[in-house]
Scaffold this active site. Structure first.
Site, PDB file in Angstrom:
ATOM      1  N   GLU A 100       0.708  -1.315   0.098  1.00 60.57           N
ATOM      2  CA  GLU A 100       0.024  -0.147  -0.057  1.00 60.57           C
ATOM      3  C   GLU A 100       0.766   1.144   0.086  1.00 60.57           C
ATOM      4  O   GLU A 100       0.683   2.273   0.702  1.00 60.57           O
ATOM      5  CB  GLU A 100      -0.928   0.249   1.314  1.00 60.57           C
TER       6      GLU A 100
ATOM      7  N   GLU B  10      -6.634  -7.841  -0.724  1.00 60.07           N
ATOM      8  CA  GLU B  10      -7.474  -7.680   0.574  1.00 60.07           C
ATOM      9  C   GLU B  10      -8.730  -7.422   0.364  1.00 60.07           C
ATOM     10  O   GLU B  10      -9.188  -6.446   0.176  1.00 60.07           O
ATOM     11  CB  GLU B  10      -6.649  -6.758   1.307  1.00 60.07           C
TER      12      GLU B  10
END
Length: 722
Positions: free
Chosen positions: A191, A262
């Site tokens: 991320e 995710e």
């Protein structure tokens, strides 16, 4: 048998196992074992694969739990187990490695392989994961001239060294798929796009370096970067979030597949917050939409089993229980109906994998808020009829057949004619989780106590300085606790003068004591950053007074740019006498790192004998007190938990093993504790006579603690899981 002969025998056993393993046999027969990808999917041995994955963290359970967890995941229709690699547990001190017990990554991966599943390995090594310091070992903070996650030579050197160490370990154990192992994909970074702007031109350079470094390690399997839309070739960009079917920008090359690393099955819980569960209908809708709209072929549930943040590994304000509402709950029990509803979805999608992976795609509107997504080969067809309307049940016509769509739902049509699955229709059985009290610890005669000493003499401190120090730089994140002690010479002006103590801190809790007497506490919360301020009236004696401030961290940060620059600890202390205010910044401050009980390991069998425990009475439950008792191991195989609803805040050890922090006195908006049940893995228990030690900061009542067994029973398909 001699040692040399034993080694030869062991080697022969290993060779025999390798010869008989299916993967090794395939390699010997010349069967191709390779992983690649194209614009539709990951390609395993020349075949596109539709893959469902579940996140499980080996550090958040015990090796004894792994086989059952993996088996339940496989039964739930998963093909892949995904996990982060936790740098700070594997290299707690620079150059000193730990891969034992809960941290045995190789054993975890081999167990996954033994049950016939693949592995997605997220090396990071920055992971976030609601894990202390984002997975970085704290010694990294003290490397000269370091800037985390940037085009910075000191950081890149250590990052490359650790990633290479993990990759070489996997290669040595033969765990990459081309070697006969289960690892089919790896992740580098995590991320980064969220923080990249803070690093200016260094950010893009770092992204390209990280990608190149990873690819050059030649693992034989693809690499990915999540939440990195510009992931450099050949690294695949993937999506994280709740609704990637709506938010994902898509692969940044027509030759890359759509991967969802995710899919958040719940929301991690923080102290002071109420549990927010995600419905199985909502999860299923999101999965089906990602497959339909984005041609998604890899979906990973974060978490599939959340587990327990043992010890001090939870990040700031995060509860010890982690993703308890995942398809497998904290204890590893099946969380119904989520597990069953997703299992049905996986089976239906797999039945249509041929048109999904090889068919021609078409998409079009059926109404203002209704869509059709069709995948079709010459012989097979599957359609997804989507209704975004949350309240209406519209009728739509698709290929001359009328269908009524439930509110916010996706209907999957086998052969593009027959509804075989509806995301909003839960057929799976429901369940109810119960916690049965099997032992009450209410007998006061079984408890012993030890009062944590409060530092009173600045000159006897570990060290002194005329400044207020930053907390983590002092504690090295090896303890939650740092004592700040100062001597104050008080000269009263008139009778009944009002004296106030003001403390400003960037830690999470401050407990204040004056002349060994407790005068007050203050704490912050996860959603409110900045300083916490304690302002309380105090009574001083004429002459020298000792002010002792216990600064407490409830976990270290796990995210954000420039983590190495984050500061915590006490920032300002003043004494207000009437209208006059005196700043204590330049006084001589004494520091004590951690608690006496921590340093002497009084929660272990050996350390417990080094102090004098005393009996307790019915009324005396002071702050900063250690308590000790014993309890019996519950019969049977049900999960075990402690109910700590009567306590305040602290940490618990069972037979020397920390089961994590507790903070039941910090109530959620509902008025309930965020977490009151605390998991005790059966592996931590002895056949009889278990020692329970806890450190209580606030003054809770240990007599209210109970030992419980936790189980699940099925009860049809009406109602909600408890």
């Amino acid at each position: 048998m001699s040692r040399s002969m034993a080694l030869v025998v062991a080697a022969l056993v290993v060779l025999a196992a390798l010869r008989t393993s299916p993967a090794a046999a395939e390699i010997q027969r010349g069967v191709r074992r390779e992983v690649s990808y194209d614009g539709r999917a990951l390609i395993v041995d020349g075949t596109r694969r539709m893959l469902f994955s579940g996140e499980m963290h080996y550090t958040r359970s015990t090796p004894e739990m792994w086989p059952t967890l993996i088996a339940k995941a496989k039964e739930g229709g998963l093909d892949v187990i995904q996990t982060y690699v936790f740098w700070n547990v594997h290299e707690p001190a620079k150059g000193q490695y730990n891969f034992m017990g809960r941290y045995d990554l190789v054993k975890f991966i081999k167990e996954i392989q033994a049950q016939g599943l693949y592995v997605s390995l997220r090396i990071g090594p920055f992971i976030e994961a609601e894990w202390k310091y984002g997975g970085f070992p704290f010694w990294l903070h003290d490397v000269s001239n370091i800037t985390f996650r940037s085009d910075n030579e000191p950081f890149k050197q250590h990052m490359q060294r650790f990633v290479t160490q993990i990759v070489n370990m996997m290669k040595h154990e033969g765990l990459y798929y081309p070697q006969g192992g289960p690892i089919i994909i790896s992740q580098i970074e995590n991320e980064y796009q969220m923080v990249q702007p803070a690093f200016g031109s260094s950010g893009p350079r770092y992204v390209h370096w990280a990608a190149s470094m990873a690819v050059n390690l030649q693992t034989g399997v693809p690499w990915m970067m999540c939440k990195q839309d510009d992931a450099p070739n050949p690294v695949i960009n993937s999506c994280n979030g709740r609704i990637c079917g709506e938010t994902f920008v898509g692969p940044n090359s027509p030759n890359k597949p759509a991967l969802w690393t995710e899919n958040w099955t719940s929301r991690f819980l923080t102290y002071g917050s109420d549990t927010k569960l995600r419905s199985p209908e909502d999860i299923a809708f999101a999965v089906a939409l990602f497959i339909a709209r984005k041609k998604g072929s890899f979906v990973n549930y974060y978490m599939y089993h959340g587990g327990t943040n043992f010890g001090r590994f939870a990040s700031s304000y995060v509860t010890t229980s982690y993703y308890d509402g995942a398809p497998l709950d904290e204890y590893g029990l099946i969380w119904q109906p989520t597990w069953g509803h997703l299992r049905e979805l996986h089976a239906v999608v797999k039945q249509s994998s041929e048109p999904l992976l090889f068919g021609k795609y078409s998409g079009f509107l059926l109404g203002q808020e209704q869509e059709a997504h069709v995948f079709e080969t010459e012989s097979k067809c599957v359609a997804f009829l989507v209704n975004f309307d949350k309240s209406q049940m519209p009728k739509v016509t698709f290929r001359h057949i009328s269908f009524q769509l439930a509110p916010k739902s996706i209907s999957i049509l086998s052969d593009c004619r027959r509804v075989v699955y509806e995301t909003a229709k839960v057929k799976a059985q429901h369940g109810s989780r119960t916690a049965e009290v099997v032992q009450s610890l209410s007998d006061i005669n079984t408890w012993k106590a030890f009062k944590e000493p409060i530092p009173l003499d600045v000159k006897k401190a570990m060290y002194t300085t005329k400044q207020l120090l930053e907390q983590l730089s002092v504690t090295k994140d090896e303890t939650d606790y740092l004592w700040y002690t100062v001597s104050y010479d008080y000269r009263p002006i008139g009778d009944g003068q009002l004296v106030l103590l003001n403390v400003e801190s960037r830690a999470h809790i401050v407990h204040a004591f004056v002349n060994n007497q407790y005068v007050g506490s203050v704490h912050g919360s996860h959603d409110e950053g900045g300083d916490i301020i304690l302002k309380t009236r105090i009574f001083l004696k004429e002459g020298q007074n000792t002010i002792s401030l216990l600064n407490v961290m409830v976990g270290s940060p796990d995210s954000g740019a420039h983590m190495e620059r984050r500061v915590f600890g006490i920032r300002k202390v003043t004494i207000q006498k009437g209208k006059q205010s005196e700043l204590l910044k330049n006084k001589l401050w004494g520091y004590q790192v951690g608690l006496f009980g921590e340093r002497n390991h009084i929660y272990t069998q050996g350390g417990s004998h080094s102090i004098e425990w005393v009996t307790i009475n019915n009324t005396t439950y002071h702050p900063l007190t250690w308590y000790k008792t014993t309890f019996e191991t519950p019969a049977g195989n049900d999960a075990v938990a402690l109910n700590l609803a009567g306590m305040g805040k602290g940490e618990v050890w069972i037979n020397g093993e920390s089961i994590g922090r507790y903070w039941v006195s910090f109530k959620a908006p509902s008025g309930n504790p965020s977490q009151s049940m605390y998991h005790v893995p059966r592996y931590f228990l002895k056949p009889q006579g278990n020692t329970l030690v806890l450190f209580e900061e606030m003054g809770g009542n240990p007599k209210q603690i109970t030992v419980n067994t936790v189980s699940v029973r099925s009860r049809g398909n009406a109602g909600l899981f408890g």
